[in-house]
Design an enzyme around this catalytic site. Structure first.
Site, short mmCIF file in Angstrom:
data_model
loop_
_atom_site.label_atom_id
_atom_site.label_comp_id
_atom_site.label_asym_id
_atom_site.label_seq_id
_atom_site.Cartn_x
_atom_site.Cartn_y
_atom_site.Cartn_z
N THR A 296 3.72 -9.05 -9.59
CA THR A 296 4.79 -7.78 -8.97
C THR A 296 4.90 -6.76 -8.23
O THR A 296 4.88 -6.97 -7.01
CB THR A 296 5.17 -7.68 -10.06
OG1 THR A 296 4.49 -6.83 -11.06
CG2 THR A 296 6.15 -7.60 -11.04
N CYS A 297 3.27 -6.29 -7.91
CA CYS A 297 2.46 -5.69 -6.72
C CYS A 297 2.48 -5.90 -5.68
O CYS A 297 3.25 -5.47 -4.87
CB CYS A 297 1.42 -5.13 -6.86
SG CYS A 297 0.78 -3.92 -8.32
#
Length: 348
Positions: A296-297
């Site tokens: 997700t980062c």
């Protein structure tokens, strides 16, 4: 960290706002009775008027302003009756009926009786049980006139009743929305708000959902790594899955899975990073038994080269349903524990 945990926290805040976890908002009447528009939308609780609750409404306004400033969007499902006052637009009867299909049922009944040339005495007799009170969207009964619960509807005061009732419905959330607007003005110049339509403000704060049309924007903002190409059969299947197999809610859940947010930015210029489909190196020998791994980062997903559309759909739906939060995001160890093999003997 490229902002994944922060985006995830904003997403969780949005979910908490639109829930009973906080005494700020409630489902629309249409949502509670399962009819009409805006069944999934939330509106302020008129009864939430304490000093602390009003501070929370103002803080929500600041978060909305922050979303406009930073483009870290909030997944808020608010109807037009919430957005319009924030841009000083006028609420109409249609806006009220869009959240409460039965809002003017009593008003319509009074008009129908009037049109039938009913005598004043008969009208007063039929309406004897109606008081000068109205039920708000939060289910609480409020007086619309001083001592209204003791005042009966009669032929002589019917116009006063309908005017007060409509005024109540149009101003039900005025106090709460004024606090949200104050919070917005703490972050965004209040003069700027007036140049938006209510739909534009909603889009600035919440972005776009993930409809079939929005998949086109996501695909345009995608790059391919690890030997993947947009012409690969499994890549074509992936976009076919998002368009044809997923509904809007599932597409939003997938976006949360890979990016920690459920809304897309408004335009290409608003993307702070591109979506990347990466190689799933561990699934080379038997891709169909592996789940995708999300980062997700970095707004990326390691996608196995699934052999059929059905298998891909099943695996990705399972992954996005079972993995809804960030846990040690970005580490290879996390990737190992996220993957679940269906056949342990074959894995060995």
């Amino acid at each position: 960290d490229a902002g994944g945990p922060y985006r995830d926290s904003i997403e969780n805040i949005s979910k908490e706002i639109m829930s009973t976890a906080l005494p700020l908002f409630c489902k629309t009447p249409n949502g509670r009775i399962g009819m009409g528009d805006n069944r999934n939308a939330w509106v302020p609780r008129r009864s939430s008027r304490s000093a602390l609750q009003l501070q929370l409404f103002r803080f929500l306004g600041r978060l909305m302003g922050l979303a406009i400033r930073t483009r870290n969007l909030m997944a808020l499902d608010f109807p037009s009756v919430v957005w319009k006052p924030l841009v000083c637009d006028e609420i109409t009867d249609a806006d009220i009926e869009a959240i409460d299909s039965l809002a003017f049922k009593q008003y319509d009944m009074i008009q129908n009786i009037e049109q039938k040339s009913t005598s004043p005495a008969m009208f007063s007799s039929q309406m004897r049980g109606v008081r000068f009170a109205a039920v708000g969207c939060d289910g609480v009964e409020y007086e619309i006139a001083p001592d209204g619960k003791r005042m009966s509807l009669t032929w002589d005061n019917r116009k006063k009743y309908t005017n007060l009732y409509r005024k109540f419905k149009h101003s039900e959330f005025d106090l709460q929305l004024a606090k949200i607007r104050e919070g917005l003005a703490d972050v965004v110049p209040v003069q700027v708000l007036s140049i938006f339509t209510w739909r534009e403000l909603s889009a600035q704060v919440c972005g776009r959902g993930v409809t079939v049309r929005d998949v086109d924007l996501l695909e345009k903002m995608t790059r391919y790594g690890g030997g993947h190409s947009k012409t690969d059969s499994h890549i074509k299947m992936f976009w076919q899955m998002l368009r044809e197999r997923f509904n809007d809610e599932q597409r939003a859940t997938f976006l949360t899975f890979v990016w920690g947010r459920s809304r897309l930015p408004l335009s290409e210029q608003d993307f702070e990073q591109r979506f990347e489909i990466q190689n799933h190196s561990k699934s080379t020998s038997n891709p169909d038994i592996w789940f995708p791994i999300a980062h997700t980062c970095s707004f990326a997903v390691e996608l196995p080269r699934y052999t059929t559309l059905d298998i891909m759909t099943t695996k990705i739906l399972q992954a996005i349903s079972l993995c809804t939060g960030i846990d040690a995001d970005g580490s290879m160890r996390t990737g190992e524990t996220v993957v679940v093999e269906e056949d342990e003997e074959e894995e060995e």
